[in-house]
Design a protein around this motif. Structure first.
Motif, PDB file in Angstrom:
ATOM      1  N   MET A  34       0.834  -1.204   0.000  1.00  0.00           N
ATOM      2  CA  MET A  34       0.000   0.000   0.000  1.00  0.00           C
ATOM      3  C   MET A  34       0.871   1.257   0.000  1.00  0.00           C
ATOM      4  SD  MET A  34      -3.102  -0.883  -0.362  1.00  0.00           S
ATOM      5  CE  MET A  34      -2.357  -2.090  -1.494  1.00  0.00           C
ATOM      6  N   LYS A  35       1.975   1.199   0.722  1.00  0.00           N
ATOM      7  CA  LYS A  35       2.900   2.340   0.735  1.00  0.00           C
ATOM      8  C   LYS A  35       3.448   2.592  -0.671  1.00  0.00           C
ATOM      9  CE  LYS A  35       7.486   3.695   2.362  1.00  0.00           C
ATOM     10  NZ  LYS A  35       7.157   5.127   2.327  1.00  0.00           N
ATOM     11  N   ILE A  36       3.838   1.531  -1.347  1.00  0.00           N
ATOM     12  CA  ILE A  36       4.362   1.664  -2.710  1.00  0.00           C
ATOM     13  C   ILE A  36       3.301   2.260  -3.631  1.00  0.00           C
ATOM     14  CG2 ILE A  36       5.105   0.333  -4.731  1.00  0.00           C
ATOM     15  CD1 ILE A  36       6.498  -1.586  -2.703  1.00  0.00           C
ATOM     16  N   ALA A  37       2.053   1.785  -3.507  1.00  0.00           N
ATOM     17  CA  ALA A  37       0.961   2.310  -4.340  1.00  0.00           C
ATOM     18  C   ALA A  37       0.752   3.801  -4.088  1.00  0.00           C
ATOM     19  CB  ALA A  37      -0.323   1.530  -4.079  1.00  0.00           C
ATOM     20  N   VAL A  38       0.766   4.193  -2.809  1.00  0.00           N
ATOM     21  CA  VAL A  38       0.571   5.611  -2.467  1.00  0.00           C
ATOM     22  C   VAL A  38       1.733   6.453  -2.995  1.00  0.00           C
ATOM     23  CG1 VAL A  38       0.498   7.255  -0.543  1.00  0.00           C
ATOM     24  CG2 VAL A  38      -0.930   5.209  -0.494  1.00  0.00           C
ATOM     25  N   ASP A  39       2.943   5.945  -2.880  1.00  0.00           N
ATOM     26  CA  ASP A  39       4.104   6.687  -3.383  1.00  0.00           C
ATOM     27  C   ASP A  39       4.016   6.912  -4.891  1.00  0.00           C
ATOM     28  OD1 ASP A  39       5.221   6.848  -0.875  1.00  0.00           O
ATOM     29  OD2 ASP A  39       6.660   5.225  -1.166  1.00  0.00           O
ATOM     30  N   ILE A  40       3.618   5.859  -5.623  1.00  0.00           N
ATOM     31  CA  ILE A  40       3.480   6.003  -7.080  1.00  0.00           C
ATOM     32  C   ILE A  40       2.406   7.033  -7.412  1.00  0.00           C
ATOM     33  CG2 ILE A  40       2.932   4.815  -9.242  1.00  0.00           C
ATOM     34  CD1 ILE A  40       3.868   2.202  -7.863  1.00  0.00           C
ATOM     35  N   ALA A  41       1.290   6.965  -6.695  1.00  0.00           N
ATOM     36  CA  ALA A  41       0.197   7.911  -6.943  1.00  0.00           C
ATOM     37  C   ALA A  41       0.636   9.346  -6.657  1.00  0.00           C
ATOM     38  CB  ALA A  41      -1.013   7.542  -6.081  1.00  0.00           C
ATOM     39  N   LEU A  45      -6.006   4.113   3.914  1.00  0.00           N
ATOM     40  CA  LEU A  45      -5.732   2.694   4.141  1.00  0.00           C
ATOM     41  C   LEU A  45      -4.292   2.441   4.583  1.00  0.00           C
ATOM     42  CD1 LEU A  45      -7.465   1.262   0.931  1.00  0.00           C
ATOM     43  CD2 LEU A  45      -8.493   1.911   3.117  1.00  0.00           C
ATOM     44  N   LEU A  46      -3.497   3.491   4.625  1.00  0.00           N
ATOM     45  CA  LEU A  46      -2.079   3.358   4.949  1.00  0.00           C
ATOM     46  C   LEU A  46      -1.810   3.934   6.335  1.00  0.00           C
ATOM     47  CD1 LEU A  46       0.687   2.508   3.708  1.00  0.00           C
ATOM     48  CD2 LEU A  46       0.958   4.907   2.994  1.00  0.00           C
ATOM     49  N   PRO A  47      -1.097   3.198   7.201  1.00  0.00           N
ATOM     50  CA  PRO A  47      -0.796   3.708   8.546  1.00  0.00           C
ATOM     51  C   PRO A  47      -0.032   5.035   8.517  1.00  0.00           C
ATOM     52  CG  PRO A  47      -0.307   1.371   8.401  1.00  0.00           C
ATOM     53  CD  PRO A  47      -0.601   1.833   7.001  1.00  0.00           C
ATOM     54  N   VAL A  48      -0.214   5.804   9.583  1.00  0.00           N
ATOM     55  CA  VAL A  48       0.402   7.125   9.667  1.00  0.00           C
ATOM     56  C   VAL A  48       1.921   7.042   9.571  1.00  0.00           C
ATOM     57  CG1 VAL A  48       0.741   9.138  11.160  1.00  0.00           C
ATOM     58  CG2 VAL A  48      -1.521   8.073  11.000  1.00  0.00           C
ATOM     59  N   ASP A  49       2.517   6.041  10.213  1.00  0.00           N
ATOM     60  CA  ASP A  49       3.974   5.944  10.219  1.00  0.00           C
ATOM     61  C   ASP A  49       4.555   5.602   8.850  1.00  0.00           C
ATOM     62  OD1 ASP A  49       2.819   3.428  10.354  1.00  0.00           O
ATOM     63  OD2 ASP A  49       4.543   2.538  11.375  1.00  0.00           O
ATOM     64  N   LEU A  50       3.701   5.210   7.906  1.00  0.00           N
ATOM     65  CA  LEU A  50       4.151   4.926   6.541  1.00  0.00           C
ATOM     66  C   LEU A  50       3.725   6.009   5.554  1.00  0.00           C
ATOM     67  CD1 LEU A  50       3.563   1.047   6.286  1.00  0.00           C
ATOM     68  CD2 LEU A  50       5.703   2.270   6.701  1.00  0.00           C
ATOM     69  N   GLY A  51       3.171   7.094   6.078  1.00  0.00           N
ATOM     70  CA  GLY A  51       2.797   8.213   5.218  1.00  0.00           C
ATOM     71  C   GLY A  51       1.329   8.316   4.913  1.00  0.00           C
ATOM     72  N   GLY A  52       0.493   7.482   5.559  1.00  0.00           N
ATOM     73  CA  GLY A  52      -0.949   7.552   5.340  1.00  0.00           C
ATOM     74  C   GLY A  52      -1.644   8.275   6.481  1.00  0.00           C
ATOM     75  N   SER A  53      -2.952   8.021   6.606  1.00  0.00           N
ATOM     76  CA  SER A  53      -3.722   8.670   7.672  1.00  0.00           C
ATOM     77  C   SER A  53      -4.422   7.648   8.577  1.00  0.00           C
ATOM     78  CB  SER A  53      -4.772   9.615   7.059  1.00  0.00           C
ATOM     79  OG  SER A  53      -5.667   8.904   6.213  1.00  0.00           O
ATOM     80  N   LEU A  54      -4.142   6.363   8.385  1.00  0.00           N
ATOM     81  CA  LEU A  54      -4.788   5.318   9.184  1.00  0.00           C
ATOM     82  C   LEU A  54      -4.106   5.225  10.535  1.00  0.00           C
ATOM     83  CD1 LEU A  54      -6.778   2.942   9.407  1.00  0.00           C
ATOM     84  CD2 LEU A  54      -4.980   1.478   8.451  1.00  0.00           C
ATOM     85  N   ARG A  55      -4.884   5.364  11.588  1.00  0.00           N
ATOM     86  CA  ARG A  55      -4.376   5.234  12.953  1.00  0.00           C
ATOM     87  C   ARG A  55      -4.773   3.875  13.501  1.00  0.00           C
ATOM     88  NH1 ARG A  55      -2.303   9.902  14.659  1.00  0.00           N
ATOM     89  NH2 ARG A  55      -2.922  11.839  13.598  1.00  0.00           N
ATOM     90  N   ILE A  56      -3.763   3.070  13.800  1.00  0.00           N
ATOM     91  CA  ILE A  56      -3.997   1.717  14.303  1.00  0.00           C
ATOM     92  C   ILE A  56      -4.017   1.760  15.824  1.00  0.00           C
ATOM     93  CG2 ILE A  56      -3.119  -0.644  14.373  1.00  0.00           C
ATOM     94  CD1 ILE A  56      -1.804  -0.109  11.687  1.00  0.00           C
TER      95      ILE A  56
END
Length: 434
Positions: free
Chosen positions: A255-262, A422-433
């Protein structure tokens, strides 16, 4: 214009010197004219004296002494000497300034000449080199240095193999390593030259955290090399379809890779003016660093001209290309959808189960609508490791991206906003686990 300026600079001190000499001569002249002899007859008497003399008498001789002559001569000499010294100093300064400028110009020409010793005389390369080296933005690497740094481009240093080149790990010294892409001539020398020139030109202008950073290039005989920042994990293609078969890529990393490409595509489509279409987005052109940050590379076919025919890899081509060769940013969105399917299913963009290649889109889209069966067709490396709601959402985004009709595909900005939650915050997303 430059010659006229220098001529005026030289004329000024000459004029000052001439003026000082003329002034000194004028002072001497005026002092000589101030001595008057007066004698016998009234006609020889000065007017000032004639007005006061009413009675006759013996002849009178009156001398006007040059009492201040020495003092005035001394002042004139001081002024003239001062002006002369100033003129000499000015001329010396002008000569030194001119010498320094000539020396700097010669040094700059020599440095530029030394920096391009390893560049061939191909006209297409000269166009890059003459602009880039002059601006000091793109270093030119010596071929022998890159050959030594890659152990003569040995297989042990291969990071990834692509359709038009191979990526190598290169150790320049103990503390410095880079990625070297050595271009192959499979498409013909002219095609490689054009792709090489295009990529160097684009990467020199485009700066973004998810676009590969250009460090330099090398031209040696028929060999073309592009030097990138170090990308320790090679390409996404080698990670998914190489010996590890995707075992090193968890669901979150995918998911991190997908977000980075986007994010990289959003920069090209929304923040470049005019927008840039990559035109050849595929997993082999997505490079991964030591922390699996994804960066888009290979801009050999990138364009801002929407009327050029789209090259690309079978399986990544949008349907409108097959009809009329139309190029828009929706072509890149389609290619992104294909990469998303590769991340989900672990399949290549074009599999070869029989004599005819089968696109992953043709194989997957009918199956992605079956939610109950969707977990069963996933890449075995990530089965059962994600929230099913997230899986369904990613599958839906992939299906939208590969729609046959371009107008049905979302903008890459909308895709990005769908994936970030869908991506955790520590990986650059906004999902808080929790």
């Amino acid at each position: 214009m430059c010659f006229l300026r220098h001529f005026l600079f030289l004329l000024l001190p000459i004029w000052v010197l001439g003026f000082s000499i003329f002034s000194f001569a004028a002072v001497i002249k005026s002092e000589e004219s101030s001595v008057v002899f007066v004698s016998g007859t009234p006609h020889e008497i000065p007017i000032s004296q004639g007005m006061g003399a009413q009675s006759p008498g013996p002849p009178i001789v009156k001398v006007v002494l040059r009492e201040d002559l020495n003092k005035k001569i001394l002042i004139a000499l001081i002024v003239s000497s001062t002006l002369l010294c100033v003129t000499v100093v000015f001329l010396v300064y002008l000569l030194l300034w001119r010498y320094r400028n000539l020396k700097n110009s010669f040094t700059g020409i020599k440095q530029k000449s030394d920096s391009v010793k390893s560049v061939s005389t191909k006209p297409i390369v000269h166009k890059i080199d003459s602009v880039s080296v002059r601006k000091g933005t793109i270093p030119v690497y010596d071929y022998q240095l890159l050959e030594s740094a890659t152990n003569k481009f040995s297989d042990s240093n291969v990071l990834s193999r692509g359709g038009r080149g191979c990526l190598y790990r290169a150790f320049l010294d103990e503390n410095s390593s880079v990625t070297v892409k050595k271009l192959d001539g499979g498409g013909g020398e002219i095609d490689i030259e054009k792709q090489f020139e295009s990529e160097v030109d684009w990467l020199a202008k485009i700066k973004h955290q998810n676009i590969i950073s250009l460090l330099g290039f090398c031209v040696y005989r028929q060999t073309r090399c592009i030097v990138y920042e170090m990308m320790q994990n090679g390409s996404l293609e080698s990670q998914l379809h190489g010996p590890s078969q995707g075992s090193g890529l968890t669901w979150q990393l995918r998911m991190k890779i997908a977000v980075d490409i986007a994010r990289g595509l959003e920069y090209l489509h929304e923040h470049c003016h005019p927008p840039v279409v990559h035109r050849d987005l595929k997993s082999s052109n997505i490079l991964l660093d030591s922390e699996f940050n994804a960066k888009i590379s290979d801009f050999g076919f990138a364009t801002q001209n929407r009327n050029l025919k789209l090259p690309g890899t079978l399986g990544n081509r949008a349907s409108e290309y097959l009809v009329d060769g139309k190029v828009t940013d929706k072509n890149d969105v389609y290619a992104f959808g294909v990469i998303l399917l590769e991340l989900l299913l672990g399949k290549k963009s074009a599999e070869k189960p029989s004599s005819e290649p089968e696109s992953v889109v043709t194989w997957a889209v009918p199956k992605l609508s079956d939610r109950a069966n969707l977990p069963n067709i996933l890449d075995p490396a990530i089965k059962g490791t994600m929230d099913l709601k997230h899986l369904y959402q990613v599958a839906a985004v992939a299906v939208l991206c590969v729609q046959p009709e371009p107008s049905y595909r979302p903008l890459i900005t909308d895709v990005l906003h769908s994936l970030i939650p869908l991506l955790p915050v520590d990986l650059g997303g906004s999902l808080r686990i929790l």
